[in-house]
Design a protein around this motif. Structure first.
Motif, PDB file in Angstrom:
ATOM      1  N   MET A   1       0.839  -1.199   0.000  1.00  0.00           N
ATOM      2  CA  MET A   1       0.000   0.000   0.000  1.00  0.00           C
ATOM      3  C   MET A   1       0.876   1.252   0.000  1.00  0.00           C
ATOM      4  O   MET A   1       1.791   1.380   0.816  1.00  0.00           O
ATOM      5  N   ARG A   2       0.641   2.162  -0.906  1.00  0.00           N
ATOM      6  CA  ARG A   2       1.430   3.381  -0.998  1.00  0.00           C
ATOM      7  C   ARG A   2       1.043   4.342   0.128  1.00  0.00           C
ATOM      8  O   ARG A   2      -0.105   4.385   0.586  1.00  0.00           O
ATOM      9  N   ASP A   3       2.024   5.137   0.543  1.00  0.00           N
ATOM     10  CA  ASP A   3       1.759   6.165   1.541  1.00  0.00           C
ATOM     11  C   ASP A   3       1.307   7.444   0.844  1.00  0.00           C
ATOM     12  O   ASP A   3       1.872   7.850  -0.175  1.00  0.00           O
ATOM     13  N   TYR A   4       0.304   8.077   1.428  1.00  0.00           N
ATOM     14  CA  TYR A   4      -0.214   9.335   0.882  1.00  0.00           C
ATOM     15  C   TYR A   4      -0.143  10.429   1.936  1.00  0.00           C
ATOM     16  O   TYR A   4      -0.261  10.178   3.134  1.00  0.00           O
ATOM     17  N   TYR A   5       0.015  11.665   1.432  1.00  0.00           N
ATOM     18  CA  TYR A   5       0.146  12.821   2.310  1.00  0.00           C
ATOM     19  C   TYR A   5      -0.863  13.896   1.897  1.00  0.00           C
ATOM     20  O   TYR A   5      -1.058  14.152   0.705  1.00  0.00           O
ATOM     21  N   SER A   6      -1.469  14.507   2.886  1.00  0.00           N
ATOM     22  CA  SER A   6      -2.353  15.640   2.644  1.00  0.00           C
ATOM     23  C   SER A   6      -1.533  16.922   2.748  1.00  0.00           C
ATOM     24  O   SER A   6      -0.802  17.126   3.715  1.00  0.00           O
ATOM     25  N   ILE A   7      -1.654  17.784   1.734  1.00  0.00           N
ATOM     26  CA  ILE A   7      -1.016  19.099   1.753  1.00  0.00           C
ATOM     27  C   ILE A   7      -2.126  20.141   1.724  1.00  0.00           C
ATOM     28  O   ILE A   7      -2.922  20.180   0.781  1.00  0.00           O
ATOM     29  N   LYS A   8      -2.185  20.962   2.761  1.00  0.00           N
ATOM     30  CA  LYS A   8      -3.215  21.996   2.842  1.00  0.00           C
ATOM     31  C   LYS A   8      -2.549  23.366   2.915  1.00  0.00           C
ATOM     32  O   LYS A   8      -1.622  23.577   3.688  1.00  0.00           O
ATOM     33  N   MET A   9      -3.045  24.288   2.085  1.00  0.00           N
ATOM     34  CA  MET A   9      -2.548  25.664   2.091  1.00  0.00           C
ATOM     35  C   MET A   9      -3.704  26.612   2.377  1.00  0.00           C
ATOM     36  O   MET A   9      -4.799  26.462   1.825  1.00  0.00           O
ATOM     37  N   ARG A  10      -3.454  27.572   3.260  1.00  0.00           N
ATOM     38  CA  ARG A  10      -4.409  28.648   3.520  1.00  0.00           C
ATOM     39  C   ARG A  10      -3.656  29.970   3.465  1.00  0.00           C
ATOM     40  O   ARG A  10      -2.607  30.114   4.095  1.00  0.00           O
ATOM     41  N   ALA A  11      -4.181  30.943   2.715  1.00  0.00           N
ATOM     42  CA  ALA A  11      -3.539  32.252   2.594  1.00  0.00           C
ATOM     43  C   ALA A  11      -4.521  33.349   2.976  1.00  0.00           C
ATOM     44  O   ALA A  11      -5.719  33.254   2.682  1.00  0.00           O
ATOM     45  N   THR A  12      -4.003  34.384   3.626  1.00  0.00           N
ATOM     46  CA  THR A  12      -4.829  35.516   4.030  1.00  0.00           C
ATOM     47  C   THR A  12      -4.168  36.825   3.629  1.00  0.00           C
ATOM     48  O   THR A  12      -2.958  36.896   3.403  1.00  0.00           O
ATOM     49  N   LEU A  13      -4.983  37.859   3.554  1.00  0.00           N
ATOM     50  CA  LEU A  13      -4.502  39.215   3.288  1.00  0.00           C
ATOM     51  C   LEU A  13      -5.216  40.149   4.249  1.00  0.00           C
ATOM     52  O   LEU A  13      -6.449  40.222   4.249  1.00  0.00           O
ATOM     53  N   GLU A  14      -4.442  40.818   5.097  1.00  0.00           N
ATOM     54  CA  GLU A  14      -4.985  41.706   6.124  1.00  0.00           C
ATOM     55  C   GLU A  14      -6.048  40.993   6.970  1.00  0.00           C
ATOM     56  O   GLU A  14      -7.107  41.529   7.288  1.00  0.00           O
ATOM     57  N   GLY A  15      -5.752  39.735   7.285  1.00  0.00           N
ATOM     58  CA  GLY A  15      -6.623  38.958   8.148  1.00  0.00           C
ATOM     59  C   GLY A  15      -7.793  38.282   7.465  1.00  0.00           C
ATOM     60  O   GLY A  15      -8.537  37.519   8.081  1.00  0.00           O
ATOM     61  N   LYS A  16      -7.978  38.520   6.158  1.00  0.00           N
ATOM     62  CA  LYS A  16      -9.097  37.933   5.428  1.00  0.00           C
ATOM     63  C   LYS A  16      -8.623  36.781   4.556  1.00  0.00           C
ATOM     64  O   LYS A  16      -7.618  36.891   3.848  1.00  0.00           O
ATOM     65  N   HIS A  17      -9.369  35.684   4.601  1.00  0.00           N
ATOM     66  CA  HIS A  17      -9.045  34.506   3.793  1.00  0.00           C
ATOM     67  C   HIS A  17      -9.108  34.852   2.304  1.00  0.00           C
ATOM     68  O   HIS A  17     -10.091  35.422   1.834  1.00  0.00           O
ATOM     69  N   VAL A  18      -8.053  34.523   1.552  1.00  0.00           N
ATOM     70  CA  VAL A  18      -8.044  34.812   0.111  1.00  0.00           C
ATOM     71  C   VAL A  18      -7.845  33.565  -0.740  1.00  0.00           C
ATOM     72  O   VAL A  18      -8.174  33.564  -1.922  1.00  0.00           O
ATOM     73  N   SER A  19      -7.314  32.490  -0.165  1.00  0.00           N
ATOM     74  CA  SER A  19      -7.096  31.294  -0.973  1.00  0.00           C
ATOM     75  C   SER A  19      -6.905  30.080  -0.077  1.00  0.00           C
ATOM     76  O   SER A  19      -6.329  30.166   1.012  1.00  0.00           O
ATOM     77  N   GLY A  20      -7.410  28.949  -0.557  1.00  0.00           N
ATOM     78  CA  GLY A  20      -7.221  27.690   0.149  1.00  0.00           C
ATOM     79  C   GLY A  20      -7.094  26.554  -0.852  1.00  0.00           C
ATOM     80  O   GLY A  20      -7.827  26.516  -1.853  1.00  0.00           O
ATOM     81  N   VAL A  21      -6.157  25.661  -0.623  1.00  0.00           N
ATOM     82  CA  VAL A  21      -5.896  24.564  -1.548  1.00  0.00           C
ATOM     83  C   VAL A  21      -5.624  23.296  -0.752  1.00  0.00           C
ATOM     84  O   VAL A  21      -5.025  23.358   0.322  1.00  0.00           O
ATOM     85  N   GLU A  22      -6.070  22.181  -1.292  1.00  0.00           N
ATOM     86  CA  GLU A  22      -5.695  20.899  -0.705  1.00  0.00           C
ATOM     87  C   GLU A  22      -5.281  19.943  -1.809  1.00  0.00           C
ATOM     88  O   GLU A  22      -5.880  19.917  -2.890  1.00  0.00           O
ATOM     89  N   ARG A  23      -4.234  19.169  -1.550  1.00  0.00           N
ATOM     90  CA  ARG A  23      -3.806  18.117  -2.453  1.00  0.00           C
ATOM     91  C   ARG A  23      -3.520  16.856  -1.641  1.00  0.00           C
ATOM     92  O   ARG A  23      -3.087  16.934  -0.485  1.00  0.00           O
ATOM     93  N   ILE A  24      -3.742  15.720  -2.249  1.00  0.00           N
ATOM     94  CA  ILE A  24      -3.344  14.440  -1.662  1.00  0.00           C
ATOM     95  C   ILE A  24      -2.390  13.784  -2.647  1.00  0.00           C
ATOM     96  O   ILE A  24      -2.763  13.512  -3.795  1.00  0.00           O
ATOM     97  N   VAL A  25      -1.148  13.566  -2.202  1.00  0.00           N
ATOM     98  CA  VAL A  25      -0.111  13.091  -3.115  1.00  0.00           C
ATOM     99  C   VAL A  25       0.770  12.057  -2.431  1.00  0.00           C
ATOM    100  O   VAL A  25       0.765  11.917  -1.204  1.00  0.00           O
ATOM    101  N   THR A  26       1.536  11.348  -3.246  1.00  0.00           N
ATOM    102  CA  THR A  26       2.563  10.462  -2.709  1.00  0.00           C
ATOM    103  C   THR A  26       3.773  11.295  -2.277  1.00  0.00           C
ATOM    104  O   THR A  26       3.913  12.453  -2.677  1.00  0.00           O
ATOM    105  N   LYS A  27       4.664  10.705  -1.497  1.00  0.00           N
ATOM    106  CA  LYS A  27       5.761  11.453  -0.886  1.00  0.00           C
ATOM    107  C   LYS A  27       6.657  12.135  -1.915  1.00  0.00           C
ATOM    108  O   LYS A  27       7.083  13.290  -1.731  1.00  0.00           O
ATOM    109  N   GLU A  28       6.929  11.461  -3.035  1.00  0.00           N
ATOM    110  CA  GLU A  28       7.862  12.022  -4.007  1.00  0.00           C
ATOM    111  C   GLU A  28       7.310  13.263  -4.710  1.00  0.00           C
ATOM    112  O   GLU A  28       8.061  14.048  -5.291  1.00  0.00           O
TER     113      GLU A  28
END
Length: 246
Positions: A1-28
């Motif tokens: 079974m391959r190992d998977y990793y969740s990568i989550k990004m959250r970005a804000t500008l002056e305290g307000k949410h402007v972008s959010g991303v999630e990916r599920i990928v293998t380690k490489e």
């Protein structure tokens, strides 16, 4: 079974949410994906990137089918949305109440909720917190690059890839009957309604310039809310293939 990793990004500008991303990928693939994330938001002054190994990964064979509906006015677009919701047993008057709430600010302070609203067929709001709502996380396409290419060839965007993955996980849960979504970005007026089979991308679903938005999950009356939260916020899924495109 391959190992998977969740990568989550959250970005804000002056305290307000402007972008959010999630990916599920293998380690490489982690370095490649992480290097792309700062390019996602146009502007930000703070960005958080979280990488977490997933203990278990589940698979969904096929995403929802995708259909675009083009209408000229917000009134017509929402009428189409209501008609779709009616086909899965959601009363029109009930849906109208909560859709209007989403367009005008569904949080207790009339702002945007941080997550989704949960509404039963009785018309009850079931979120544990009316401001936070519930967040759907830990979902991606197994072959994201191929899916993105296929969708872009049909005129869709990266935004569609993310929303389709999220909706596919949502509607895979037996007690979720449908989803309604509009963006909280004032200049993005395309929204969607999702059912068990189809992701209906609807143009002009909100007024241009309206900063309000969010999601509504319509659920069965006897839905176990604790189990629903656990599914949406903790269980991880990869979607194997893309559904039919219209």
């Amino acid at each position: 079974m391959r190992d998977y990793y969740s990568i989550k990004m959250r970005a804000t500008l002056e305290g307000k949410h402007v972008s959010g991303v999630e990916r599920i990928v293998t380690k490489e693939k982690i370095p490649e994906v992480v290097s792309q994330l700062p390019l996602r938001p146009n502007q930000f002054d703070f960005m958080n990137i979280k990488i977490e190994k997933l203990n278990q990964i589940n698979f969904i064979e096929k995403s929802l089918n995708v259909k675009t509906i083009k209408v000229e006015s917000v009134e017509m677009a929402n009428n189409v949305a209501l008609e779709i919701l009616q086909t899965v047993g959601i009363h029109r008057e009930l849906a109208e109440i909560y859709i209007k709430m989403l367009h005008t600010g569904a949080a207790t302070d009339k702002g945007n909720m941080r997550g989704a609203m949960i509404v039963s067929l009785k018309g009850e709001r079931l979120e544990k917190d009316k401001d936070r709502g519930v967040r759907t996380v830990n979902v991606d396409f197994e072959n994201r690059e191929e899916v993105t290419k296929l969708l872009k060839e049909k005129g869709y965007t990266e935004r569609t890839v993310d929303a389709l993955a999220l909706s596919t996980k949502n509607l895979y849960y037996p007690d979720i009957l449908a989803e309604y979504c509009i963006s909280d970005q004032p200049d993005y007026t395309t929204g969607y309604v999702a059912t068990k089979t189809t992701y209906y991308r609807i143009l002009n679903l909100k007024d241009y310039g309206n900063p309000k938005g969010g999601r509504i999950y319509f659920v069965k009356e006897d839905t176990d809310i604790d189990k629903l939260y656990q599914y949406l916020e903790t269980k991880a899924f990869l979607i194997k293939t893309l559904g039919d495109l219209e």
